[in-house]
Design a protein around this motif. Structure first.
Motif, PDB file in Angstrom:
ATOM      1  N   VAL A   1       0.828  -1.210   0.000  1.00 17.35           N
ATOM      2  CA  VAL A   1       0.000   0.000   0.000  1.00 17.35           C
ATOM      3  C   VAL A   1       0.862   1.260   0.000  1.00 17.35           C
TER       4      VAL A   1
ATOM      5  N   GLU B   1       1.252   1.355  -4.029  1.00 17.10           N
ATOM      6  CA  GLU B   1       0.009   2.082  -4.342  1.00 17.10           C
ATOM      7  C   GLU B   1       0.140   3.585  -4.101  1.00 17.10           C
TER       8      GLU B   1
ATOM      9  N   ARG C   1       9.643  -0.767  -9.397  1.00 17.52           N
ATOM     10  CA  ARG C   1       8.322  -1.271  -9.034  1.00 17.52           C
ATOM     11  C   ARG C   1       8.261  -2.794  -9.164  1.00 17.52           C
TER      12      ARG C   1
ATOM     13  N   ARG D   1      -5.078   0.897   3.909  1.00 13.41           N
ATOM     14  CA  ARG D   1      -5.964   1.568   2.955  1.00 13.41           C
ATOM     15  C   ARG D   1      -7.074   2.330   3.680  1.00 13.41           C
TER      16      ARG D   1
END
Length: 729
Positions: free
Chosen positions: A206, A210, A686, A584
């Motif tokens: 996350v 993200e 990544r 999240r």
């Protein structure tokens, strides 16, 4: 004990604990840094202690229940030694104590290491490494001191006997100490591994993938849990792991020495004492080696590795040179053969360490090839990492195979038919490999301290030059941690082989206890149970590859290794899923977190990892305990030996593969972050983060836990040998 040099062992244990205290007090006197650094360090320390408190509460109930069961079996049915309840509790207690001391040291040292890195790299290395030495010397000092204590107590309380089996009974009884240490180590390793990887994977997926924020960014709600996990898994877990390896190797070698020389009383005493003397000598020389670890400002990765290698290699070399003199003073039988076994163990440990370093360090081609593959995407990075891990099993396996054969032949005087003394040589090789554990574990425990120091520097907003120094220390720590895991796995293989041989000696004692004083072999040949050698027992129980019971049990042992790994990986996945949902949720509920205007709820993430670790560690631990117990009852002695052989052979290779794959993925990511293949934020980075995330449970949960699995199964089989002899179906 009538061997004067035996007292080197308790003296060395006292010296090791004394220097651990000196290094600890030296670390406590160092500057803790800015108020922000102190606050972050306090968060990590509180989370680590909360985890330990909860785990030890659960372990107290488990150990109390098992001790009561053992007491019933010992005093009610006579199927167990009456010492077992007490030695079991003592083994678990000292393993937990070693973990607690390690956790306290590591959580206090990381902030001080970051503070020292503000002024120079050498100061940061000194504090981190000396703090790692506190952990290493505490584990070794407590382990050796406890083993000596129980050997003396049980030897003193065991009545004299005319034959040579009294010392066999004494040493196999003391070996029950390892069961408590092994069970505590399994809970610490599995629980710690689940905790740390749940937090790490949640934080990475996350936070970095993200949200695109850096590693150890204070805006990440899971960052404190991640830092706590480094200590929970790689300090408390590794310390407990190597505590039981160290004790198990010494006690197994002592038991096999007693069995190998039953007809020569003085040689028997020397053989029983030799593992303790080797361990004591190695501890003293480890202390000396610690003072050789130092470096200069601006040192690169190669120079930092050489600084650590200087201390460990010097300690190993001096053990190798000094041990023949010690054996000469002890009047050891087969002096040069036993020395050859020690040498085989030391060299095997060095080879495994170098092979692991080659497979996982960013300074070498395998890890750099993974980084290059990441430019094409996550899939190619994953494939390259899996291939690297599989190929990396070759050298460690060849090293253990070669070391085992050399140790066996050396111990047997190059007479392959001399099985008992050959197996004693293998056990002594395991002791030789672990003799310098004080400094080897210091190098390993250094890793999480340096990692946490880097996290503290990032969260405290220290300058780029400080972060560059802590990154250098952290990258070195990744390599030493991977090397330490390889060393632990290799030592587990040798120790488990010795424990399998010890199992047959315990079976002999159980046969005599139930009144079976003669063994009827093939063709009507009858051998006295007390005089039978190990080959006679293999014939009596039909332990051959033509026996279907042995064959199916080998498959069962291999299956247990894979099922155990699958259970621990699935546990990490479930726990990490909960962490992802929580991170999240916090980002969505409070946009100020990512903006930097409000602080995340770190405590909630710590609680999630703690609860998940305690819940998820139960099932894998039960598998390790119930498998040898069930096979003992259903398939008897041949089944148990097949089970242990299958678990050892499969578990060893699988553990190397899992640990090295994960370590290589981790360092490939670090290599890209250092500016290669596009650097941070690139497509390669990544992809490497995904590889590192997949590798996390492999290298820090499943892989390291396997070496405890194979040893714990062996110890439990030894403990319940009476069931296999008397109650087997």
């Amino acid at each position: 004990m009538t061997e004067p040099l035996f007292w080197l062992a308790p003296a060395a244990a006292a010296v090791g604990l004394g220097f651990a205290l000196v290094f600890f007090l030296e670390m406590r006197r160092q500057d803790e840094g800015t108020p922000a650094m102190r606050r972050i360090g306090a968060h990590v320390r509180a989370g680590a202690m909360a985890y330990l408190k909860r785990q030890y509460r659960i372990m107290l109930w488990v150990f109390t229940g098992l001790a009561l069961l053992f007491a019933v079996l010992a005093f009610g049915t006579g199927l167990q030694s009456r010492w077992l309840p007490l030695t079991f509790l003592c083994g678990g207690f000292f393993s937990a104590l070693a973990g607690y001391c390690g956790m306290q040291t590591a959580t206090l040292a990381s902030g001080r290491t970051a503070a020292a890195a503000r002024s120079s790299l050498p100061r940061g290395l000194r504090i981190a490494f000396r703090s790692g030495a506190v952990i290493g010397l505490t584990v070794v000092g407590l382990g050796l001191g406890s083993a000596v204590f129980w050997l003396l107590v049980i030897d003193w309380s065991t009545p004299p006997a005319e034959d040579g089996h009294r010392l066999v009974l004494v040493t196999t009884t003391v070996l029950t100490f390892s069961m408590g240490a092994s069970l505590q180590a399994l809970f610490a390793r599995v629980g710690g591994g689940i905790y740390t990887k749940a937090a790490d994977v949640g934080a990475d997926l996350v936070g970095k993938v993200e949200a695109g924020i850096p590693e150890d960014d204070p805006r990440n709600p899971a960052v404190i849990a991640d830092n706590v996990g480094d200590n929970v898994g790689d300090v408390a877990g590794m310390g407990a792991d190597l505590f039981e390896s160290y004790c198990g190797s010494i006690l197994a070698a002592s038991a096999l020495g007693a069995a190998a020389y039953t007809t020569a009383p003085q040689d028997q005493v020397s053989a029983v004492c030799a593992p303790f003397v080797i361990a004591g000598l190695g501890l003293l020389l480890s202390v000396a080696g610690i003072f050789l670890v130092r470096t200069r400002e601006g040192a690169d990765q190669e120079e930092l590795l050489r600084a650590l290698a200087r201390g460990t290699n010097t300690s190993a070399a001096t053990v190798l040179l000094a041990s023949p003199l010690v054996f000469y003073w002890m009047d050891m039988p087969n002096l040069w053969g036993i020395w050859g076994a020690v040498a085989a163990g030391l060299v095997t440990g060095v080879v495994i360490g170098r092979a692991t370093e080659h497979a996982t360090s960013a300074s070498h081609a395998p890890t750099r090839s993974i980084a290059a593959a990441a430019e094409e995407g996550a899939a190619t990075a994953l494939i390259s990492g899996l291939g690297t891990g599989m190929l990396s099993t070759a050298l460690p396996v060849l090293a253990v195979v070669t070391g085992t054969l050399l140790a066996f032949l050396s111990g047997a005087g190059f007479d392959p038919g001399n099985i008992s003394e050959g197996l004693y040589g293998v056990a002594v090789a395991a002791v030789g490999m672990l003799s310098t554990l004080g400094i080897t574990l210091a190098s390993d425990a250094y890793g999480p301290i340096a990692d946490n120091a880097g996290g503290n520097a990032e969260m405290s907003g220290l300058g780029p030059e400080v972060r560059a120094r802590t990154d250098a220390l952290d990258s070195l720590g990744n390599t030493t941690a991977a090397t330490g895991k390889g060393f632990a796995i290799g030592s587990a293989a040798l120790t488990a082989m010795a424990l399998i041989a010890t199992y047959l000696e315990v079976v002999r004692i159980e046969l005599l206890r139930v009144g079976q004083h003669m063994l009827e072999l093939r063709d009507g040949l009858i051998v006295a149970t007390g005089q039978a050698d190990l080959a006679d027992f293999m014939l009596y129980f039909n332990v051959t590859l033509l026996n279907p019971v042995v064959l199916v049990s080998v498959f069962l042992g291999a299956m247990v290794a894979f099922v155990f790994s699958g259970m621990t990986m699935q546990a990490v996945g479930r726990a990490a899923g909960q962490m992802v949902i929580e991170v999240r949720r916090q980002f969505a509920a409070d946009p100020g977190i990512l903006a930097g205007s409000s602080e995340p709820d770190y405590t909630r993430c710590v609680e999630i990892s703690t609860a998940a670790a305690q819940r998820e560690m139960i099932a894998p631990s039960l598998l390790a305990v119930t498998a040898p117990l069930a096979v003992s009852v259903l398939l008897g002695v041949p089944g148990v030996i097949g089970l242990l052989v299958g678990a050892l052979s499969t578990g060893f290779v699988l553990a190397v593969f899992l640990s090295n794959s994960g370590g290589a993925w981790d360092n490939a990511k670090k290599y890209i972050e250092a500016g290669h293949h596009g650097g941070k934020g690139s497509a390669a980075h990544r992809a490497a983060v995904i590889g590192d995330t997949v590798g996390d449970p492999l290298k820090d949960t499943s892989g390291p836990s396997l070496n405890i699995l194979v040893k714990l199964m062996s110890i439990i089989a030894i403990t319940v040998a009476g069931l296999a002899v008397s109650w087997s179906l």
